[in-house]
Design a protein around this motif. Structure first.
Motif, mmCIF file in Angstrom:
data_model
loop_
_atom_site.group_PDB
_atom_site.id
_atom_site.type_symbol
_atom_site.label_atom_id
_atom_site.label_comp_id
_atom_site.label_asym_id
_atom_site.label_seq_id
_atom_site.Cartn_x
_atom_site.Cartn_y
_atom_site.Cartn_z
ATOM 1 N N TYR A 1 0.835 -1.210 0.000
ATOM 2 C CA TYR A 1 0.000 0.000 0.000
ATOM 3 C C TYR A 1 0.864 1.252 0.000
ATOM 4 O O TYR A 1 1.848 1.344 0.713
ATOM 5 N N LYS A 2 0.472 2.217 -0.790
ATOM 6 C CA LYS A 2 1.198 3.491 -0.966
ATOM 7 C C LYS A 2 2.686 3.246 -1.186
ATOM 8 O O LYS A 2 3.560 3.920 -0.638
ATOM 9 N N SER A 3 2.958 2.248 -2.007
ATOM 10 C CA SER A 3 4.343 1.875 -2.244
ATOM 11 C C SER A 3 4.886 2.604 -3.468
ATOM 12 O O SER A 3 4.137 3.028 -4.341
ATOM 13 N N GLY A 4 6.193 2.757 -3.506
ATOM 14 C CA GLY A 4 6.794 3.422 -4.654
ATOM 15 C C GLY A 4 8.218 3.843 -4.389
ATOM 16 O O GLY A 4 8.913 3.263 -3.556
ATOM 17 N N THR A 5 8.646 4.875 -5.094
ATOM 18 C CA THR A 5 10.029 5.328 -5.010
ATOM 19 C C THR A 5 10.146 6.519 -4.059
ATOM 20 O O THR A 5 9.156 7.122 -3.649
ATOM 21 N N ARG A 6 11.365 6.862 -3.756
ATOM 22 C CA ARG A 6 11.697 7.773 -2.663
ATOM 23 C C ARG A 6 10.923 9.099 -2.685
ATOM 24 O O ARG A 6 10.250 9.440 -1.713
ATOM 25 N N PHE A 7 11.013 9.869 -3.760
ATOM 26 C CA PHE A 7 10.395 11.187 -3.770
ATOM 27 C C PHE A 7 8.989 11.201 -4.365
ATOM 28 O O PHE A 7 8.298 12.217 -4.293
ATOM 29 N N PHE A 8 8.560 10.087 -4.952
ATOM 30 C CA PHE A 8 7.213 10.037 -5.503
ATOM 31 C C PHE A 8 6.243 9.319 -4.574
ATOM 32 O O PHE A 8 5.066 9.148 -4.919
ATOM 33 N N SER A 9 6.721 8.875 -3.428
ATOM 34 C CA SER A 9 5.851 8.231 -2.447
ATOM 35 C C SER A 9 6.277 8.682 -1.060
ATOM 36 O O SER A 9 7.239 8.164 -0.498
ATOM 37 N N ARG A 10 5.559 9.659 -0.528
ATOM 38 C CA ARG A 10 5.871 10.245 0.776
ATOM 39 C C ARG A 10 4.597 10.343 1.602
ATOM 40 O O ARG A 10 3.482 10.445 1.062
ATOM 41 N N GLY A 11 4.742 10.348 2.920
ATOM 42 C CA GLY A 11 3.640 10.683 3.796
ATOM 43 C C GLY A 11 2.557 9.628 3.880
ATOM 44 O O GLY A 11 2.814 8.434 3.866
ATOM 45 N N ILE A 12 1.303 10.093 3.940
ATOM 46 C CA ILE A 12 0.156 9.250 4.259
ATOM 47 C C ILE A 12 -0.939 9.464 3.228
ATOM 48 O O ILE A 12 -0.959 10.481 2.532
ATOM 49 N N ASP A 13 -1.860 8.489 3.112
ATOM 50 C CA ASP A 13 -3.033 8.683 2.263
ATOM 51 C C ASP A 13 -4.295 8.689 3.126
ATOM 52 O O ASP A 13 -4.231 8.534 4.351
ATOM 53 N N ASP A 14 -5.445 8.855 2.498
ATOM 54 C CA ASP A 14 -6.696 9.009 3.242
ATOM 55 C C ASP A 14 -7.065 7.762 4.043
ATOM 56 O O ASP A 14 -7.769 7.855 5.052
ATOM 57 N N ASN B 1 6.668 3.643 2.204
ATOM 58 C CA ASN B 1 7.821 2.857 2.661
ATOM 59 C C ASN B 1 7.548 2.204 4.012
ATOM 60 O O ASN B 1 8.395 2.199 4.907
ATOM 61 N N TYR B 2 6.363 1.627 4.138
ATOM 62 C CA TYR B 2 6.026 0.914 5.378
ATOM 63 C C TYR B 2 6.640 -0.481 5.335
ATOM 64 O O TYR B 2 6.424 -1.242 4.387
ATOM 65 N N VAL B 3 7.385 -0.818 6.371
ATOM 66 C CA VAL B 3 8.140 -2.073 6.406
ATOM 67 C C VAL B 3 8.041 -2.677 7.797
ATOM 68 O O VAL B 3 8.193 -1.978 8.802
ATOM 69 N N GLU B 4 7.774 -3.966 7.841
ATOM 70 C CA GLU B 4 7.830 -4.726 9.094
ATOM 71 C C GLU B 4 9.064 -5.622 9.059
ATOM 72 O O GLU B 4 9.306 -6.313 8.067
ATOM 73 N N THR B 5 9.853 -5.605 10.134
ATOM 74 C CA THR B 5 11.049 -6.438 10.218
ATOM 75 C C THR B 5 10.956 -7.329 11.451
ATOM 76 O O THR B 5 10.724 -6.836 12.562
ATOM 77 N N ILE C 1 6.615 9.530 7.930
ATOM 78 C CA ILE C 1 5.921 10.344 8.938
ATOM 79 C C ILE C 1 4.447 10.458 8.547
ATOM 80 O O ILE C 1 4.133 10.852 7.422
ATOM 81 N N PRO C 2 3.524 10.083 9.449
ATOM 82 C CA PRO C 2 2.106 9.942 9.076
ATOM 83 C C PRO C 2 1.338 11.256 9.023
ATOM 84 O O PRO C 2 0.350 11.456 9.733
ATOM 85 N N VAL C 3 1.797 12.169 8.183
ATOM 86 C CA VAL C 3 1.062 13.392 7.849
ATOM 87 C C VAL C 3 1.141 13.555 6.339
ATOM 88 O O VAL C 3 1.933 12.873 5.666
ATOM 89 N N TYR C 4 0.355 14.476 5.798
ATOM 90 C CA TYR C 4 0.442 14.757 4.364
ATOM 91 C C TYR C 4 1.666 15.635 4.118
ATOM 92 O O TYR C 4 1.749 16.769 4.600
ATOM 93 N N TRP C 5 2.616 15.100 3.377
ATOM 94 C CA TRP C 5 3.813 15.871 3.063
ATOM 95 C C TRP C 5 4.471 15.283 1.827
ATOM 96 O O TRP C 5 4.178 14.160 1.411
ATOM 97 N N ASP D 1 13.572 9.383 5.086
ATOM 98 C CA ASP D 1 13.372 8.305 4.115
ATOM 99 C C ASP D 1 12.984 6.985 4.760
ATOM 100 O O ASP D 1 12.607 6.047 4.062
ATOM 101 N N CYS D 2 13.131 6.878 6.074
ATOM 102 C CA CYS D 2 12.957 5.603 6.794
ATOM 103 C C CYS D 2 13.939 4.564 6.277
ATOM 104 O O CYS D 2 13.598 3.383 6.113
ATOM 105 N N LEU D 3 15.161 5.013 5.996
ATOM 106 C CA LEU D 3 16.190 4.109 5.486
ATOM 107 C C LEU D 3 17.420 4.118 6.393
ATOM 108 O O LEU D 3 17.581 3.268 7.250
ATOM 109 N N ASP D 4 18.277 5.108 6.234
ATOM 110 C CA ASP D 4 19.634 5.037 6.758
ATOM 111 C C ASP D 4 19.692 5.153 8.281
ATOM 112 O O ASP D 4 20.185 4.258 8.972
#
Length: 638
Positions: free
Chosen positions: A220-233, A239-243, A273-277, A408-411
């Motif tokens: 859900y809401k998956s994609g690349t770094r700058f074209f998939s940010r924040g939260i949807d309705d 970049n939601y990940v469970e480890t 970050i779970p806001v619209y940005w 980015d929820c990466l490094d």
């Protein structure tokens, strides 16, 4: 579920024959699916090709009709409790249509573009599956299954968030649910997960056990770094990940393979970050930052955390972004959202990673662990003990989850997650008496070498899928310390990210949107709209790159070969250099001024025009509209 499959291709059908059971017959002309009993293998004289496959990933509708995607090669990634997990090695995309004769020339070009998007997405890798083990569910969630759930087909009990090929499996699923009950295709529906799996046989204090790490990326809401940010309705974040970190242990006298009489697991999550940005790429190294209206963010954040609490319990929110400068508005928006939610099940802490660990003082991450130690103890972990087969017992359950994020929820997130996981691992190994009561896992260097590399490989896998490169800061994850060589590698990865994010990620995002069903292709017979790949950039935008390249070439040529131009005096030569330099400088200034028209935008699902929204505190520059010809949507989102 069928494991060994043979695919026979004829002029009229695809026949998928399992080792045992009924074969799947796909009618190429109509796309109809059938189960055939007995010997339905076509005669050799009718076979165009025959090959062994590991499974069917799914079917996808393009202009010419359906395409079948099959897994042609896979390799073992490890085993959990005797269940093998496989890493996908290669795919093949097979058209049901015999040819493209029904398409116009433009449609044929588009069809090839769609297929290329699919191929590039699949070749990026990171796909895993198992015929007998649910790789989408943590050990604790599997422990909650009742006996009835365990008798269901694997695709019916997987975690829908991590069922990566759910959309392209819909043809098989729909046929199973709507056709004659005797036509049940469940044994051909193979759930595939996108993420990372590493399972290692290790030992500490001469006691053998299995260390596993499974990372699951949400579709859900998956994609690349700058074209998939924040939260949807709906409350889904980018970049939601469970480890999940696993320990399987049979006791001090265990032999391999490990059965897993004692099973322990620890789960963490990460997400935008779970806001619209958003960050709007414009050729600058640091993109423009846009933060949305807080009231709408609040409703979406509530939906997000309601789901997270339902799945994991209370949330320990660890925000790692900077408290000053460019990232400050994001920290303020997140803190304000949590404050307004006013939910006692949300425990928020802001740890400025870069400030606390500056000058390569990365040992100071321990400050965060110390700060949250009371929460970690209360949180606990999952522990299933089947040492007594007549009375298996769940001795502990994980009561909450740490949800970490940076920009980015990466490094930064990778480093902190591995640190928390290492602290919990020490507690787990003490619990099952692999470590002594006061012993720490950091003292076992041979094990720590494996452990650090498993987490660093995980960091690279998550980062590659989202940003296009391996993770930054993995030298610390691998060695336990920050190094100059690692800093140079980070510089290389950062420059590569810049190029990919500005000039290549538009097509990568299209690949995500196509295979996940965010964009659905209209068959040619119904198609009326123009090609989604058509561009309408102004002439000046199309010619500036050529002028810039030619100007740079001429400037370098005259610098390296002064006599090439044939000028006789130094004044003329310097004037010539100044001319070509001015061409280059003017081209660069024009490109930067109109940067959003030079980057590569997605073509299938258009990005919103953020300048049409209310901005917060001047976070977004004014007067920098994102024009429709760049591929961004011009209509206002409701």
């Amino acid at each position: 579920m069928h494991q060994k499959l043979r695919l026979y291709i004829t002029k009229d059908t695809y026949v998928v024959e399992p080792e045992k059971g009924e074969s799947l017959i796909v009618r190429r002309k109509t796309g109809a699916l059938e189960l055939g009993a007995g010997n339905v293998v076509p005669p050799v004289t009718e076979q165009e090709t025959a090959l062994s496959i590991s499974g069917i990933m799914g079917f996808i509708q393009l202009q010419a009709g359906y395409y079948m995607i099959v897994i042609t090669d896979s390799e073992p990634a490890g085993s959990i409790r005797g269940h093998d997990i496989y890493r996908v090695g290669s795919f093949q995309i097979l058209p049901l249509a015999r040819n493209l004769s029904g398409l116009s020339d433009i449609q044929k070009q588009d069809e090839q573009a769609y297929v290329t998007l699919l191929e590039n997405h699949l070749k990026a890798g990171g796909f895993y599956f198992s015929y007998t083990y649910d790789v989408t569910q943590s050990l604790q969630r599997q422990g909650d299954f009742n006996s009835e759930a365990l008798t269901q087909s694997l695709w019916k009990r997987v975690d829908d968030r991590f069922f990566w090929n759910r959309y392209i499996s819909s043809k098989l699923i729909d046929a199973t649910l709507t056709q004659d009950p005797k036509q049940n295709f469940s044994d051909f529906i193979l759930p595939v997960m996108q993420g990372f799996v590493d399972i290692e046989n290790v030992h500490v204090n001469e006691k053998k056990f299995v260390l596993g790490l499974i990372t699951r990326r949400s579709r859900y809401k998956s994609g690349t770094r700058f074209f998939s940010r924040g939260i949807d309705d709906e409350g889904h974040v980018s970049n939601y990940v469970e480890t999940e970190q696993l320990i399987l242990y049979d006791g001090p006298d265990a032999s391999t393979p490990i059965e897993g009489k004692k099973q322990l697991s620890y789960v963490q999550t990460r997400g935008s970050i779970p806001v619209y940005w958003s960050q709007i790429i414009n050729l600058k190294y640091t993109p423009r930052l846009w933060v949305g209206e807080s009231r709408k963010s609040l409703a979406a954040a509530r939906a997000h955390f309601d789901e997270q609490i339902r799945l994991y319990g209370p949330q320990i929110l660890v925000n790692l972004i900077n408290k000053k400068g460019y990232e400050l508005p994001m920290g303020q928006a997140y803190a304000r959202t949590v404050e307004q939610l006013n939910d006692p099940r949300l425990y928020y802490t802001h740890f400025d990673f870069h400030s606390e660990c500056k000058k390569m003082r990365w040992d100071r991450i321990q400050l965060l662990v110390d700060q949250l130690q009371e929460q970690l103890v209360k949180q606990s972990y999952f522990y299933y003990d089947a040492s007594d087969k007549s009375n298996p017992t769940i001795r502990k359950t994980q009561e909450s989850v740490i949800r970490s994020n940076c920009m980015d929820c990466l490094d930064r997130t990778n480093v902190v997650q591995s640190t928390f996981a290492r602290w919990v691992l020490t507690q787990q190994l003490r619990q099952i008496e692999i470590l002594g009561p006061n012993e720490s896992i950091e003292g076992h260097e041979e094990f720590m070498f494996t452990y650090r590399n498993v987490w660093a490989d995980n960091a690279d896998a998550v980062s590659t899928s989202y940003s296009g490169t391996g993770a930054l800061k993995t030298d610390f994850t691998r060695t336990g310390q920050r190094t100059k060589q690692g800093a140079l590698q980070d510089l290389s990865n950062s420059l590569t990210r810049y190029v990919k994010n500005n000039f290549l990620d538009g097509r990568r995002q299209d690949g995500f949107d196509l295979i996940l069903g965010n964009y659905q292709v209209t068959p040619a017979i119904e198609q009326q709209k123009a090609s989604p790949f058509a561009t309408n950039k102004p002439l000046r935008v199309r010619v500036v790159p050529s002028i810039l390249i030619f100007g740079l070439f001429m400037l370098l040529l005259n610098l390296l070969r002064p006599g090439y131009s044939g000028v006789q005096s130094w004044i003329s030569y310097l004037m010539l250099l100044a001319f070509w330099l001015s061409v280059v400088v003017s081209g660069v200034r024009f490109a930067i001024r109109h940067g959003n028209q030079f980057v590569e935008w997605p073509h299938l699902v258009l990005q919103p025009d953020y300048d049409q929204f209310e901005t917060m505190g001047g976070v977004l520059e004014k007067g920098s509209m994102l024009p429709p010809e760049t591929g961004l949507a011009s209509e206002k989102l409701e």
